[in-house]
Design a protein around this motif. Structure first.
Motif, PDB file in Angstrom:
ATOM      1  N   UNK A  54      12.514  39.586  52.821  1.00 36.63           N
ATOM      2  CA  UNK A  54      12.421  39.722  54.277  1.00 36.63           C
ATOM      3  C   UNK A  54      13.364  40.836  54.721  1.00 36.63           C
ATOM      4  N   UNK A  55      13.050  41.491  55.806  1.00 41.57           N
ATOM      5  CA  UNK A  55      13.871  42.610  56.263  1.00 41.57           C
ATOM      6  C   UNK A  55      14.879  42.188  57.324  1.00 41.57           C
ATOM      7  N   UNK A  56      14.407  41.472  58.333  1.00 42.40           N
ATOM      8  CA  UNK A  56      15.268  41.122  59.469  1.00 42.40           C
ATOM      9  C   UNK A  56      15.979  39.795  59.196  1.00 42.40           C
ATOM     10  N   UNK A  57      17.166  39.870  58.580  1.00 45.04           N
ATOM     11  CA  UNK A  57      17.935  38.674  58.243  1.00 45.04           C
ATOM     12  C   UNK A  57      19.370  38.821  58.744  1.00 45.04           C
ATOM     13  N   UNK A  58      20.051  37.703  59.005  1.00 46.43           N
ATOM     14  CA  UNK A  58      21.461  37.769  59.402  1.00 46.43           C
ATOM     15  C   UNK A  58      22.345  38.162  58.224  1.00 46.43           C
ATOM     16  N   UNK A  59      23.539  38.578  58.498  1.00 49.15           N
ATOM     17  CA  UNK A  59      24.547  38.964  57.490  1.00 49.15           C
ATOM     18  C   UNK A  59      24.219  40.305  56.819  1.00 49.15           C
ATOM     19  N   UNK A  60      23.025  40.399  56.223  1.00 50.51           N
ATOM     20  CA  UNK A  60      22.635  41.633  55.557  1.00 50.51           C
ATOM     21  C   UNK A  60      21.125  41.795  55.673  1.00 50.51           C
ATOM     22  N   UNK A  61      20.677  42.986  56.023  1.00 46.90           N
ATOM     23  CA  UNK A  61      19.235  43.201  56.177  1.00 46.90           C
ATOM     24  C   UNK A  61      18.591  43.394  54.813  1.00 46.90           C
ATOM     25  N   UNK A  62      17.286  43.165  54.765  1.00 48.95           N
ATOM     26  CA  UNK A  62      16.555  43.383  53.526  1.00 48.95           C
ATOM     27  C   UNK A  62      16.598  44.837  53.093  1.00 48.95           C
ATOM     28  N   UNK A  63      16.634  45.754  54.059  1.00 52.37           N
ATOM     29  CA  UNK A  63      16.721  47.179  53.743  1.00 52.37           C
ATOM     30  C   UNK A  63      18.014  47.476  52.986  1.00 52.37           C
ATOM     31  N   UNK A  64      19.134  46.943  53.492  1.00 52.94           N
ATOM     32  CA  UNK A  64      20.433  47.171  52.841  1.00 52.94           C
ATOM     33  C   UNK A  64      20.494  46.485  51.484  1.00 52.94           C
ATOM     34  N   UNK A  65      19.942  45.279  51.409  1.00 52.23           N
ATOM     35  CA  UNK A  65      19.968  44.545  50.139  1.00 52.23           C
ATOM     36  C   UNK A  65      19.136  45.263  49.084  1.00 52.23           C
ATOM     37  N   UNK A  66      17.988  45.796  49.482  1.00 49.40           N
ATOM     38  CA  UNK A  66      17.115  46.491  48.532  1.00 49.40           C
ATOM     39  C   UNK A  66      17.824  47.683  47.904  1.00 49.40           C
ATOM     40  N   UNK A  67      18.661  48.336  48.704  1.00 51.12           N
ATOM     41  CA  UNK A  67      19.382  49.507  48.196  1.00 51.12           C
ATOM     42  C   UNK A  67      20.421  49.134  47.139  1.00 51.12           C
ATOM     43  N   UNK A  68      20.783  47.843  47.049  1.00 52.64           N
ATOM     44  CA  UNK A  68      21.771  47.383  46.078  1.00 52.64           C
ATOM     45  C   UNK A  68      21.139  46.934  44.757  1.00 52.64           C
ATOM     46  N   UNK A  69      19.826  46.832  44.725  1.00 57.33           N
ATOM     47  CA  UNK A  69      19.160  46.295  43.538  1.00 57.33           C
ATOM     48  C   UNK A  69      19.035  47.348  42.442  1.00 57.33           C
ATOM     49  N   UNK A  70      18.932  46.917  41.186  1.00 59.82           N
ATOM     50  CA  UNK A  70      18.704  47.863  40.094  1.00 59.82           C
ATOM     51  C   UNK A  70      17.437  48.669  40.338  1.00 59.82           C
ATOM     52  N   UNK A  71      17.429  49.885  39.872  1.00 60.95           N
ATOM     53  CA  UNK A  71      16.322  50.800  40.124  1.00 60.95           C
ATOM     54  C   UNK A  71      14.993  50.238  39.630  1.00 60.95           C
TER      55      UNK A  71
END
Length: 220
Positions: A54-71
């Protein structure tokens, strides 16, 4: 089989994903999280192929979280807001599911992820992660001398230490590369670490491992 998790702060959305996932034969939904931080912690410990995010979440957005994942981790964004679609594809997301999405659209997304996974270059791994009471430990195949099965546990004898993990010997055989062979129903050895081969046993450094009659031909 695609290993997947889902992260969404709406429990109803997670229930829909679980219901859809149960109808896709090549998808293994291993866990769901309503808390993005908990989902991120899981991903630090476990390897998955796909994240339904999901993209619109509290604490951290899905967009920001996706950028932290392994390539190599595939991301399928799930959201009720179409405005996020462009940003999602800028992050090279595998797909973008607009809520509410039917099973047919979910299945199409899974098929796309499967195709992407098959296109990724495959490299023979040089290590495995062993689950122990202290957590998952990365072990290089080059450091592994042999493995010994005892009931529902396997002992991994390394050059400088010994690790014990709860697992089946069959699962282990499917994980190790081809230079690991059985010399006995309870032993798998690293042929590249052999020092001496005798009629009923082999030597790997200071360790001696038995050879049973039924497996005597594997070292010829």
């Amino acid at each position: 089989m695609l290993k997947a998790i889902a992260i969404d702060d709406e429990n109803m959305a997670l229930e829909v994903i679980k219901a859809h996932a149960g109808k896709v034969p090549f998808l293994d939904l291993q866990a769901v999280f309503s808390d993005a931080i908990q989902g991120l912690e899981y991903l630090k410990k476990e390897e998955v192929d796909v994240v339904f995010l999901d993209i619109n979440m509290p604490d951290i957005s899905g967009i920001d979280l996706a950028a932290m994942l392994p390539k190599e981790t595939l991301v399928i964004f799930t959201t009720a807001y179409s405005d996020f679609a462009v940003k999602g594809f800028e992050l090279e997301a595998t797909d973008y599911l607009l809520k509410p999405f039917p099973l047919s659209r979910f299945l199409k997304s899974c098929q796309r992820a499967q195709e992407w996974k098959e296109l990724q270059p495959s490299e023979e791994p040089d290590h495995l992660f062993i689950k122990t009471s202290e957590g998952k430990i990365k072990v290089s195949f080059d450091d592994l001398l042999f493995c010994e099965a005892a009931g529902n546990y396997v002992t991994f004898q390394l050059v400088d230490q010994k690790l014990i993990s709860r697992m089946t010997f069959k699962d282990l055989e499917n994980t190790l590369p081809e230079h690991f062979v059985k010399t006995h129903r309870s032993y798998l050895i690293n042929k590249r670490k052999l020092d001496r081969i005798e009629r009923h046993q082999v030597h790997l450094g200071k360790y001696v491992v038995p050879i049973s009659v039924s497996f005597s031909g594997v070292l010829e």
